[in-house]
Design a protein around this motif. Structure first.
Motif, PDB file in Angstrom:
ATOM      1  N   LEU A   1      42.029  34.821  46.047  1.00  0.00           N
ATOM      2  CA  LEU A   1      41.527  35.149  44.716  1.00  0.00           C
ATOM      3  C   LEU A   1      42.414  34.536  43.634  1.00  0.00           C
ATOM      4  O   LEU A   1      41.917  33.891  42.697  1.00  0.00           O
ATOM      5  CB  LEU A   1      41.473  36.668  44.551  1.00  0.00           C
ATOM      6  CG  LEU A   1      41.102  37.207  43.166  1.00  0.00           C
ATOM      7  CD1 LEU A   1      39.617  36.991  42.896  1.00  0.00           C
ATOM      8  CD2 LEU A   1      41.459  38.681  43.046  1.00  0.00           C
TER       9      LEU A   1
ATOM     10  N   ILE B   1      34.342  34.939  49.952  1.00  0.00           N
ATOM     11  CA  ILE B   1      33.657  35.482  48.782  1.00  0.00           C
ATOM     12  C   ILE B   1      34.565  35.435  47.558  1.00  0.00           C
ATOM     13  O   ILE B   1      34.108  35.422  46.416  1.00  0.00           O
ATOM     14  CB  ILE B   1      33.186  36.935  49.055  1.00  0.00           C
ATOM     15  CG1 ILE B   1      31.989  37.277  48.159  1.00  0.00           C
ATOM     16  CG2 ILE B   1      34.311  37.949  48.819  1.00  0.00           C
ATOM     17  CD1 ILE B   1      31.322  38.582  48.535  1.00  0.00           C
ATOM     18  N   PHE B   2      35.886  35.335  47.803  1.00  0.00           N
ATOM     19  CA  PHE B   2      36.831  35.294  46.685  1.00  0.00           C
ATOM     20  C   PHE B   2      36.973  33.894  46.102  1.00  0.00           C
ATOM     21  O   PHE B   2      37.687  33.727  45.101  1.00  0.00           O
ATOM     22  CB  PHE B   2      38.183  35.841  47.126  1.00  0.00           C
ATOM     23  CG  PHE B   2      38.179  37.334  47.286  1.00  0.00           C
ATOM     24  CD1 PHE B   2      38.287  38.158  46.187  1.00  0.00           C
ATOM     25  CD2 PHE B   2      38.012  37.919  48.529  1.00  0.00           C
ATOM     26  CE1 PHE B   2      38.248  39.526  46.309  1.00  0.00           C
ATOM     27  CE2 PHE B   2      37.981  39.289  48.681  1.00  0.00           C
ATOM     28  CZ  PHE B   2      38.096  40.103  47.571  1.00  0.00           C
TER      29      PHE B   2
ATOM     30  N   VAL C   1      34.353  34.375  43.280  1.00  0.00           N
ATOM     31  CA  VAL C   1      34.857  35.482  42.471  1.00  0.00           C
ATOM     32  C   VAL C   1      36.121  35.054  41.728  1.00  0.00           C
ATOM     33  O   VAL C   1      36.267  35.300  40.518  1.00  0.00           O
ATOM     34  CB  VAL C   1      35.135  36.721  43.345  1.00  0.00           C
ATOM     35  CG1 VAL C   1      35.875  37.796  42.538  1.00  0.00           C
ATOM     36  CG2 VAL C   1      33.835  37.291  43.893  1.00  0.00           C
TER      37      VAL C   1
ATOM     38  N   LEU D   1      36.569  34.664  37.718  1.00  0.00           N
ATOM     39  CA  LEU D   1      37.620  35.400  37.007  1.00  0.00           C
ATOM     40  C   LEU D   1      38.577  34.453  36.288  1.00  0.00           C
ATOM     41  O   LEU D   1      39.172  34.826  35.267  1.00  0.00           O
ATOM     42  CB  LEU D   1      38.398  36.281  37.992  1.00  0.00           C
ATOM     43  CG  LEU D   1      37.665  37.525  38.497  1.00  0.00           C
ATOM     44  CD1 LEU D   1      38.524  38.268  39.507  1.00  0.00           C
ATOM     45  CD2 LEU D   1      37.302  38.450  37.330  1.00  0.00           C
TER      46      LEU D   1
ATOM     47  N   THR E   1      29.247  33.351  37.519  1.00  0.00           N
ATOM     48  CA  THR E   1      29.831  32.827  38.761  1.00  0.00           C
ATOM     49  C   THR E   1      30.271  33.942  39.696  1.00  0.00           C
ATOM     50  O   THR E   1      30.054  33.884  40.913  1.00  0.00           O
ATOM     51  CB  THR E   1      31.027  31.915  38.443  1.00  0.00           C
ATOM     52  OG1 THR E   1      30.586  30.831  37.612  1.00  0.00           O
ATOM     53  CG2 THR E   1      31.644  31.348  39.706  1.00  0.00           C
ATOM     54  N   VAL E   2      30.892  34.991  39.146  1.00  0.00           N
ATOM     55  CA  VAL E   2      31.330  36.121  39.967  1.00  0.00           C
ATOM     56  C   VAL E   2      30.125  36.813  40.612  1.00  0.00           C
ATOM     57  O   VAL E   2      30.097  37.062  41.829  1.00  0.00           O
ATOM     58  CB  VAL E   2      32.128  37.140  39.121  1.00  0.00           C
ATOM     59  CG1 VAL E   2      32.358  38.421  39.919  1.00  0.00           C
ATOM     60  CG2 VAL E   2      33.471  36.540  38.699  1.00  0.00           C
ATOM     61  N   MET E   3      29.106  37.117  39.809  1.00  0.00           N
ATOM     62  CA  MET E   3      27.947  37.844  40.312  1.00  0.00           C
ATOM     63  C   MET E   3      27.176  37.040  41.354  1.00  0.00           C
ATOM     64  O   MET E   3      26.818  37.556  42.421  1.00  0.00           O
ATOM     65  CB  MET E   3      27.035  38.231  39.149  1.00  0.00           C
ATOM     66  CG  MET E   3      27.650  39.224  38.176  1.00  0.00           C
ATOM     67  SD  MET E   3      26.628  39.523  36.717  1.00  0.00           S
ATOM     68  CE  MET E   3      25.152  40.202  37.475  1.00  0.00           C
TER      69      MET E   3
ATOM     70  N   GLY F   1      28.308  34.556  43.091  1.00  0.00           N
ATOM     71  CA  GLY F   1      29.160  34.310  44.249  1.00  0.00           C
ATOM     72  C   GLY F   1      29.114  35.459  45.238  1.00  0.00           C
ATOM     73  O   GLY F   1      28.961  35.259  46.451  1.00  0.00           O
ATOM     74  N   ILE F   2      29.255  36.676  44.733  1.00  0.00           N
ATOM     75  CA  ILE F   2      29.200  37.851  45.609  1.00  0.00           C
ATOM     76  C   ILE F   2      27.840  37.946  46.286  1.00  0.00           C
ATOM     77  O   ILE F   2      27.745  38.162  47.504  1.00  0.00           O
ATOM     78  CB  ILE F   2      29.473  39.132  44.794  1.00  0.00           C
ATOM     79  CG1 ILE F   2      30.918  39.133  44.277  1.00  0.00           C
ATOM     80  CG2 ILE F   2      29.206  40.372  45.634  1.00  0.00           C
ATOM     81  CD1 ILE F   2      31.231  40.271  43.336  1.00  0.00           C
TER      82      ILE F   2
ATOM     83  N   SER G   1      26.324  29.337  47.017  1.00  0.00           N
ATOM     84  CA  SER G   1      27.262  30.301  47.588  1.00  0.00           C
ATOM     85  C   SER G   1      26.842  30.790  48.971  1.00  0.00           C
ATOM     86  O   SER G   1      27.646  31.405  49.676  1.00  0.00           O
ATOM     87  CB  SER G   1      27.433  31.498  46.642  1.00  0.00           C
ATOM     88  OG  SER G   1      28.018  31.104  45.418  1.00  0.00           O
TER      89      SER G   1
END
Length: 509
Positions: free
Chosen positions: A63, A186-187, A190, A194, A320-322, A324-325, A387
Motif C-alpha cells: 500500500l 488489491i492494494f 487502493v 490513496l 481508483t480506490v473504489m 480497484g477494490i 483491475s
C-alpha cells in the motif's frame, strides 16, 4: 503372474530411482544454498496465524509503495509550475523511477531465489525511505536532483515487488493462495488511489506540494519495523508440499532458458507489458488531462501559479480506490469459481478485462471535451475491468513457474513490462503532447487537445494486450501441469521435455 509382478516391481523400482536422482539434482536445497542463509528459514513450519500476519504486513508495505508512486502524479500540476517544466520533462519523473526499477529487478530476483528474502526487502525499503524523504527538500533550481532521487526510490520497490509475492506463494496454496494474492494485489489500485487523495489533500492543507512527499517515508518506517519483527523467510516451495527440501537451485542462465521456453510465462508477460503501458500513462496524466478539459470548457480558470487546484487528483483517487477494490475482488472470485471447470479461465479473464477496458477509455477520452461526469463514468468502468487482472496475473505466474524460479520470473516480468510499458508511456505521451502543442502554444484549448490526441494511443495498446492474454490461454493448462511435475521431481529441471515412462503411459514435461 509372478513374472508380471516381477516386471511391475522392477518398473516401480526403476521409476523410484529416476525420481530420486532427479530430486537429488533438483533437490537437496541445503547443499545448494549459500551458507549465509539461515538454515532455520528452510525448516521452520509457520503457523496459520503467523502466515496471515505476514500477509497483512506485506499488504501494508505494498500500500505504501503505491501511495508513494502516485503521490507525484497527484501534485504534478503544482510541480510543473514550481519547476517550470513541460509535459515531456514531467514524464521523466515517472520514467526514471521505472528505469531504475527495471535495472534492479533482475538483480533482486536473482538474490531472492538464493538468499534471505526478508533481509533483501528490509535493505531495499531502507533506501526507499531515505530517498523519498530527501526528494521533498529539493529546491526549484535543482530539478535534476529530484529526477535522480526519484530514480533511486525505485530501489525499494524493485526489491519488494519482486520478492513479496513469492513469500505469499510459499505460505499458501490452491484457493487460499488466490485469496491471499488477491488481498496483496488489491492494494495496488487502493494505494495508487490513496496516493492521489493524500497527495492532493496534504498539498492543499499545507499550501506546499513537498509536504505530500514527506508523509510516505513516515509510514514506510513503520513498514520497515513490521517487516523486521513479523515477516519470516519461509521455505521455498513449502506450500507445494516439498518444504523447500527437494528443490535444488540451478544457474541463472538455466533459469532464464526455462522461462523463455514457458509459453504461458512469455505471452502473459507481454500482456502485462501492454497493461503496464496503459495504466502507467493513464495514472500519470489523467488528473492533468481532466483539469485541462475543465479549463477548455470554461469550468475552471487555468493555473498560473502554484499551489494549483488538485481536486481532480482527489476525485480520480477516490474512483481508483473504489474500482480497484471492486475489480480485484470480482476478478479473484470469478477465477476461483471457474478455474476447476475452465482450466484456462485465468488468462481469459485477463483478456476480457483488457479488451473490455479499451472502448471504455476511448469513450472517456472523447467525452472529456463535453462532459466531465460521463468521462468519470467510463474511467470507472474501464478501471474496474483492468483491475480484474491484478490478482489473477500474479496467480498465473506462481502456478506455471517452479518455486525456486519464481523470484527470477517476477523480476524478468517486471523488467520487461516496465521497460516496454510504463517506463516510457508517460514520457511518450508527454512528448507527443508537447510536439502537437507547438502549433498553438498559447491556447488553453489546444493544450487540452494535444494531450487528448496523445491519449488515444492507450486504447489500441489495450486491445493488443487482450490478444496476448488470449494466446496465453492456449498454453496455460500444459504449462501448469509441467510446473507441478517439475516441482514433484518427476522431470529434469534443466531439460523439461525429458520423458519418463510409467505403467500407465508416459508423462511429458
Amino acid at each position: 503372474m509372478e513374472t508380471n509382478g516381477s516386471v511391475m516391481d522392477e518398473e516401480k523400482t526403476r521409476l523410484s530411482s529416476v525420481s530420486n536422482e532427479t530430486s537429488t539434482r533438483y533437490g537437496s536445497i541445503a547443499d545448494s544454498l549459500p551458507t549465509d542463509e539461515p538454515s532455520t528459514a528452510e525448516t521452520t513450519v509457520l503457523s496459520s496465524r503467523r502466515s496471515y500476519i505476514t500477509v497483512a504486513v506485506l499488504c501494508y508495505v505494498n500500500l505504501i509503495n503505491y501511495m508513494d508512486r502516485y503521490t507525484i502524479a497527484g501534485v504534478l500540476l503544482s510541480i510543473q509550475k514550481f519547476f517550470d517544466i513541460t509535459d515531456s520533462t514531467s514524464g521523466l519523473l515517472q520514467t526514471v523511477f521505472i528505469c531504475s526499477f527495471i535495472i534492479l529487478a533482475p538483480i533482486f530476483g536473482y538474490l531472492g531465489d538464493r538468499y534471505n528474502r526478508k533481509f533483501i526487502m528490509i535493505g531495499g525499503l531502507s533506501v526507499w525511505v531515505v530517498m523519498t524523504l530527501s526528494s521533498s527538500f529539493v529546491t526549484e533550481s535543482y530539478f535534476w536532483l529530484l529526477v535522480l532521487l526519484r530514480a533511486l526510490v525505485g530501489t525499494g520497490e524493485a526489491s519488494y515487488s519482486t520478492i513479496a509475492p513469492t513469500i505469499i506463494g510459499d505460505l499458501f496454496s490452491g484457493a487460499k493462495r488466490t485469496v491471499m494474492i488477491s488481498a496483496f494485489y488489491i492494494f495496488i489500485p487502493v494505494g495508487s488511489g490513496l496516493g492521489y487523495i493524500i497527495g492532493s489533500s496534504v498539498a492543499n492543507a499545507t499550501g506546499d506540494w513537498r509536504w505530500a512527499l514527506r508523509l510516505n517515508p513516515i509510514l514506510g518506517s513503520l513498514g520497515l519495523f513490521l517487516l523486521a519483527v513479523f515477516c519470516p523467510n519461509p521455505p521455498r516451495g513449502a506450500s507445494d508440499g516439498h518444504g523447500g527440501s527437494t528443490i535444488e537451485h540451478t544457474s541463472y542462465l538455466e533459469d532464464v532458458k526455462y522461462l523463455l521456453k514457458n509459453k504461458s510465462f512469455v505471452w502473459s508477460s507481454l500482456g502485462v507489458t501492454a497493461m503496464a503501458f496503459l495504466t502507467g500513462a493513464l495514472a500519470f496524466w489523467t488528473p492533468i488531462f481532466l483539469s485541462r478539459a475543465q479549463v477548455a470548457q470554461g469550468i475552471q480558470p487555468p493555473c498560473n501559479t502554484e499551489p494549483c487546484d488538485t481536486s481532480d487528483s482527489y476525485i480520480f483517487g477516490v474512483v481508483t480506490v473504489m474500482t480497484g477494490i471492486l475489480g480485484v475482488s470480482l476478478g479473484s472470485t470469478i477465477s476461483r469459481k471457474l478455474r476447476d471447470r475452465v482450466p484456462n479461465a485465468d488468462p481469459l479473464i485477463c483478456a476480457v478485462g483488457m479488451l473490455g477496458s479499451a472502448p471504455c477509455f476511448f469513450a472517456a477520452i472523447v467525452l472529456a471535451s463535453t462532459s466531465i461526469p460521463a468521462t468519470y463514468v467510463f474511467i470507472g468502468i474501464g478501471e474496474t475491468l483492468l483491475s480484474l487482472n491484478w490478482a489473477v496475473l500474479a496467480d498465473i505466474l506462481l502456478y506455471v513457474v517452479v518455486p525456486t524460479r519464481r523470484a527470477t520470473a517476477e523480476a524478468l516480468q517486471i523488467m520487461v513490462c516496465h521497460l516496454l510499458g510504463d517506463a516510457g508511456s508517460p514520457y511518450l505521451l508527454g512528448s507527443i503532447s508537447d510536439a502537437l502543442r507547438t502549433y498553438q502554444p498559447d491556447s488553453h484549448t489546444w493544450s487540452f487537445r494535444s494531450l487528448e490526441y496523445s491519449f488515444l494511443l492507450c486504447p489500441f495498446v489495450g486491445v493488443l494486450g487482450g490478444l496476448f492474454f488470449l494466446m496465453t490461454a492456449l498454453y496455460i493448462t500444459k504449462d501448469r501441469k509441467n510446473a507441478e511435475l517439475l516441482t514433484a521431481g518427476v522431470c529434469d529441471p534443466v531439460d523439461p521435455p525429458t520423458r519418463f515412462s510409467a505403467m500407465a503411459g508416459s508423462t511429458d514435461c
